[in-house]
Structure formats: structure tokens, C-alpha cells
Write an enzyme that holds these catalytic residues in place. Sequence first.
Site, PDB file in Angstrom:
ATOM      1  CG  HIS A 174      -5.378  25.056 -55.836  1.00  0.00           C
ATOM      2  ND1 HIS A 174      -6.186  25.047 -57.010  1.00  0.00           N
ATOM      3  CD2 HIS A 174      -4.220  25.207 -56.190  1.00  0.00           C
ATOM      4  CE1 HIS A 174      -5.360  25.362 -57.969  1.00  0.00           C
ATOM      5  NE2 HIS A 174      -4.076  25.731 -57.517  1.00  0.00           N
ATOM      6  NE  ARG A 231      -4.796  30.543 -57.363  1.00  0.00           N
ATOM      7  CZ  ARG A 231      -3.643  30.011 -57.700  1.00  0.00           C
ATOM      8  NH1 ARG A 231      -2.772  30.676 -57.179  1.00  0.00           N
ATOM      9  NH2 ARG A 231      -3.585  28.856 -57.934  1.00  0.00           N
TER      10      ARG A 231
HETATM   11  N1   CP Z   1       0.424  25.264 -58.249  1.00  0.00           N
HETATM   12  C1   CP Z   1      -0.166  26.574 -58.588  1.00  0.00           C
HETATM   13  O1   CP Z   1      -1.347  26.543 -58.161  1.00  0.00           O
HETATM   14  O2   CP Z   1       0.536  27.261 -58.816  1.00  0.00           O
HETATM   15  P1   CP Z   1       0.259  28.971 -59.350  1.00  0.00           P
HETATM   16  O3   CP Z   1       0.043  29.413 -57.925  1.00  0.00           O
HETATM   17  O4   CP Z   1       1.364  29.342 -59.811  1.00  0.00           O
HETATM   18  O5   CP Z   1      -1.008  28.999 -59.894  1.00  0.00           O
END
Ligand code: CP
Length: 319
Positions: free
Chosen positions: A139, A106
Amino acid sequence: MHILSASQFDRSFLDNICQLTDSIRKYSKSKFGTKYLQSLCSDKRAMLYFTQASTRTFLSFKSACQILGIQSSDVRDTSTSSEVKGETIEDSLRVFSSYVDTVIMRTPTPGLCDRIANLLDQTPRPIPIINAGSGPDEHPTQALLDIYTLYRSFENEGGLANRIILMVGDLKRGRTIRSLSLLLSNYPNIKIIFSAPKEFQIDDDLRQKLSGQDFEETEDFESVLPVADAIYMTRVQDEYDSNGESKNIPIEKYYLKYEHLNVISPNCVIMHPLPRRHEIDHRIDNDPRAKYWRQVRNGMWVRVALLTKVLEVSENLLP
Ligand code: CP
């Protein structure tokens, strides 16, 4: 196999991931099945490299690792790694690849996952990179869990084809919007309606990627609510503001209010990748059409399925 962008998946992959996820959920319902899942990757290790905030993606990948018996380690704060001493991100990732069998990333930086994947592909340890969110860019694993949620929601209602999907909020910088829109183009006769203030409308690059896809852009949120088969709400992504400019954009009229439950379709699927701020009234949470908590749970199972693909053990799970 790297997981870098929603554009890498075709319909057959999506159908396969949905079936695989169904199969994994069945295994998880018995003690024998749970032990079998834990045995599948008990010789594997994963690194969760999360340098941008996350609750769901981090914890669901961590849980998915536990379900498959994968040992996981993590870096969530570069001030505790040698990047603080000036080590490049490329060198850091190459170091991780010496210890683990996959890196789940991430990052706030668009394109970084692709760059690292290309770099590792030229080394003796070309381990898979999984993009768990790359700035406002993509994503892909969220989009897969969104597709799985839609697939389950419409399973007994004629399937996901021929649907109108309404996407709302900060569509310009919402990476889940971008990735899900790309995946939806794999299904026939889908119309996407993008509803947002003009400052938050989708960008030209997504418009171009969706050429051939039926889509519409509108500022009139309330007029399109009744026609939607699914409503995908998103929050303002003000972490990407340069000078607090989001505060001046009137977003309140794009909130899903309790009263709207009377105008949306009786079978409408209400989704949100979360985290939420004020864009969905909390009283909607108990309506059977609200599926965002189910999305959270689906995310864990879809990520189990993805890890079995990436680590090449999925053949042991399909009927
Ligand atoms: N939906 C999502 O990616 O949530 P987070 O940012 O908490 O991982």
C-alpha cells in the site's frame, strides 16, 4: 511514472514529496491558491478502479482529483462492468487507458498493479498506474502519508532519524506495515519493533527485505510500549482468512488501552491506517499524541502531491 511499491522510493523522493505536500497545503489556504491548484490538471482525467472495499483511499484520491481539477470516473463493483461478461482484467484496464491519463487501482490481488503497468508500457498509451492497495502485498501511497505524518510530528523534535517505531497487530497480512517498513529503511538509525502474536508476525519475505535494517520481533507488547517514539497500530486482516482462523488467535493483549497513555512517552506519536476495530480505545482519540485523524487528512494532501508527480506538473509548485 508508475507508483507500484514502496521499494521504488529513495530518501530524496521522500523529502521531495514532504516538501511538495507542505507547499500544496499552503496554496490551499487561500482562494487564489485553491484556484491555482484547480488549474494545474484541468485537462486531465483519472479512473479510480477499486474492486476491494475502501473508504479513505478512494475518497482521498477522489478529493485529490477535485483539488487539482482532474475529472474522475470510477468502477467499484465489477458486476457492473463488462468483466461480468468475461472480459479479462487486462483488457478492461487497456480500455480504461484509452479514456484517462492515469488509473488508480485498489485490488485484492497481489502483483496485479505491476502486471497491468508492464502491459500498458507495451501499448501506445502507457499511462501511469497507481497502486492504491494490492491485497496483503503493498500500500505504497498509505506508506507515503504515514511518512509525511511522522515527518510533521517530529519536524520540531529533531526529525525522523534515530527513532524507535513500534508496529502492532496483524503484521503478516498488513500491507501498510510492509510498505511503511520499506520506506523507514531510507532514514538513518531507525529501529522497528514488530509486536504481535507469533501467528501474526511478519513473514520471511519482509525479514529478508529488511536485512541491514535494525528490527526486533516480540510478543511482549507492554514491555516495549515505553521505548517507542511512534506506535503504529493495525487491525486483524481477516478478509484474507481461509477458514475463520483469526478468531482463535488471542489479539486482545495487543490492544492499546487508555491506561497505556501513562506508560508511553509524552511525545509518542500514535498512528493507525484505519479502519479500526477494538485495537485503540476510543478514549485515546482526544489525547494530543493520537495522530490517526491527522493521518486521514494528510492522506488527501500527499495524494494531491503524488498526482502532480505522476501527471508531471509538480515543478509548478515547489518554491
Ligand atoms: N487506510 C486505508 O487504506 O483505508 P481504506 O481501506 O478505507 O481505503
